[in-house]
Design an enzyme around this catalytic site. Structure first.
Site, PDB file in Angstrom:
ATOM      1  N   ASP A 177     -11.153   2.132  60.456  1.00  0.00           N
ATOM      2  CA  ASP A 177     -10.362   3.213  60.562  1.00  0.00           C
ATOM      3  C   ASP A 177     -11.224   4.426  60.194  1.00  0.00           C
ATOM      4  O   ASP A 177     -12.390   4.619  60.851  1.00  0.00           O
ATOM      5  CB  ASP A 177      -9.435   3.275  59.729  1.00  0.00           C
ATOM      6  CG  ASP A 177      -8.225   4.169  60.026  1.00  0.00           C
ATOM      7  OD1 ASP A 177      -7.187   4.000  60.836  1.00  0.00           O
ATOM      8  OD2 ASP A 177      -8.137   5.208  59.165  1.00  0.00           O
ATOM      9  N   TYR A 307      -3.977  15.556  55.017  1.00  0.00           N
ATOM     10  CA  TYR A 307      -5.018  16.574  55.258  1.00  0.00           C
ATOM     11  C   TYR A 307      -6.613  16.531  55.684  1.00  0.00           C
ATOM     12  O   TYR A 307      -7.038  16.792  56.485  1.00  0.00           O
ATOM     13  CB  TYR A 307      -4.876  17.688  54.137  1.00  0.00           C
ATOM     14  CG  TYR A 307      -5.745  18.956  54.261  1.00  0.00           C
ATOM     15  CD1 TYR A 307      -5.188  19.812  54.901  1.00  0.00           C
ATOM     16  CD2 TYR A 307      -6.759  19.092  53.506  1.00  0.00           C
ATOM     17  CE1 TYR A 307      -5.792  21.380  55.069  1.00  0.00           C
ATOM     18  CE2 TYR A 307      -7.297  20.298  53.261  1.00  0.00           C
ATOM     19  CZ  TYR A 307      -7.084  21.239  54.145  1.00  0.00           C
ATOM     20  OH  TYR A 307      -8.042  22.423  54.147  1.00  0.00           O
ATOM     21  N   HIS A 359      -5.634  -4.257  62.467  1.00  0.00           N
ATOM     22  CA  HIS A 359      -6.407  -2.940  62.104  1.00  0.00           C
ATOM     23  C   HIS A 359      -6.958  -3.042  60.674  1.00  0.00           C
ATOM     24  O   HIS A 359      -7.946  -2.647  60.311  1.00  0.00           O
ATOM     25  CB  HIS A 359      -5.696  -1.806  62.293  1.00  0.00           C
ATOM     26  CG  HIS A 359      -6.080  -0.588  61.961  1.00  0.00           C
ATOM     27  ND1 HIS A 359      -7.019  -0.031  62.846  1.00  0.00           N
ATOM     28  CD2 HIS A 359      -5.875   0.394  61.078  1.00  0.00           C
ATOM     29  CE1 HIS A 359      -7.336   1.284  62.523  1.00  0.00           C
ATOM     30  NE2 HIS A 359      -6.697   1.412  61.333  1.00  0.00           N
TER      31      HIS A 359
END
Length: 382
Positions: A177, A307, A359
């Protein structure tokens, strides 16, 4: 340059507050069908909330996590939390493991023993690693976020600095990831010291969309992966759009509601574990799922992780510089990376396609991931 020992020590008042919020949680009315097409079903999540409230034992987990040596240090103005477990093997290779979103450092805890002490776990001493597991800036105990601009490259420079502070002159990197983007970036910024890059899921995504004539040159497996990129863009891109543009607005709900935080993360665990038709708590234990969520809840890092994770740039951009560092990828059934496109930016020396797993490789298929990491780094240890 100071490195400070760290222990997780959650105040009992914090756990009492969590218990109250779970007890008093107001769940939404189920939408028609109450299935995964519209998000996490109320029927499924309510059972997980009950388990969290009545059976999950954070104090037991906290004790287990604190068995690993943990530290904090400030790099580029940001507190960085990390695990650092040294092997007893004299020739062990340092290895940085980097998680992604919505993961955390806890993804890797079950791999630390086999990596640092392979003999005790059916391996060979020459496969040993000194393991460093940092929390990404804005994630977990690498909070609060100190400034903007924490791009992939800036994080990579921080990891290189961290390894310098730990006294390591040669090391490898591994991740999936976001960690699958940070790890190759570490090789770009510190190529003289990084001996190898290993990623699960692939180091980059195929270009999208592809013209029909180019698509026709791909294998059926590669065509399926490109098609699933398109499906993702149509059906699942919404969370990236929100997190990369309005992370603060999202944070109010997730930081205030443990059920909201749980649902937001479980939606992705269902979509990204394999097979998708199997419920995530039948693939990964409920305790492990909840421990990962607890790291977000206890640190209030829903906003800062969003963020940092997605405000640093788009998924597709200009071609990256090839570091020249040997790179290996293990691509599980859920993943969508295509070797020919990865080779445009990375020096691929090993590529393993697997017809199972999703994943969250360290949680779903730890043995396959461990074996691939060991086999690859045998070729680059020197």
């Amino acid at each position: 340059m100071t490195i400070t020992p760290f222990r997780i020590d959650v105040p009992q008042t914090t756990l009492d507050d969590l218990q109250r919020r779970l007890t008093d949680a107001r769940l939404p009315a189920p939408l028609p069908g109450d299935d995964w097409d519209t998000g996490v079903p109320v029927s499924w999540l309510s059972e997980l909330v009950d388990y969290w409230r009545t059976e999950y034992d954070w104090r037991k987990v906290e004790q287990q996590l604190n068995e690993f040596p943990q530290y904090t240090t400030e790099i580029d103005g940001q507190q960085i939390h990390f695990l650092h477990v040294r092997s007893a093997e004299a020739d062990a290779l340092p290895l940085v493991l980097t998680h992604g979103w919505p993961g955390s450092f806890v993804e890797f805890v079950d791999l630390i023993g086999p990596l640092t002490d392979p003999v005790a776990h059916g391996g060979k001493g020459e496969d040993a690693f000194h393991v460093v597991v940092p929390s990404l800036p804005g994630f977990g105990y690498s909070t609060p976020i100190s400034s903007n601009g924490w791009t992939i490259e800036r994080t990579a420079r921080a990891w290189a600095e961290l390894m310098s502070r730990l006294g390591y002159q040669r090391y490898g990197v591994q991740g999936g990831d976001l960690g699958g983007a940070v790890s190759p970036a570490v090789a770009r910024v510190d190529r003289d010291r990084v001996v190898g890059v290993h990623v699960n899921g692939g180091p980059s995504l195929p270009p999208y969309p592809l013209p029909d004539e180019e698509l026709a040159t791909l294998t059926p497996l590669e065509q399926d992966r490109v098609a699933r990129v398109g499906e993702f863009m149509q059906e699942q891109f919404g969370y990236i759009a929100i997190q990369s543009t309005r992370p603060q607005a999202l944070a109010y709900g997730l930081v205030d509601s443990p059920v909201g935080q749980l649902a937001w993360i479980m939606d992705k665990f269902r979509e990204w574990t394999y097979p998708r038709t199997t419920l995530p708590d039948q693939i990964i234990s409920r305790d492990k799922l909840l421990t990962n969520v607890m790291i977000y809840w206890l640190t209030g890092s829903a906003g800062s992780s969003a963020y940092v994770g997605y405000a640093g740039g788009g998924t597709w951009g200009p071609k990256l510089e090839n570091s020249g560092v040997p790179t290996a990828a293990i691509v599980f059934a859920h993943d969508v990376s295509v070797r020919r496109y990865a080779e445009e930016e990375h020096t691929i020396v090993r590529w393993t396609d697997v017809d199972q797993g999703g994943h969250f490789a360290a949680l779903e298929e730890p043995e396959l991931l461990l074996a691939d990491v060991r086999e690859f780094f045998r070729t680059v240890r020197g």
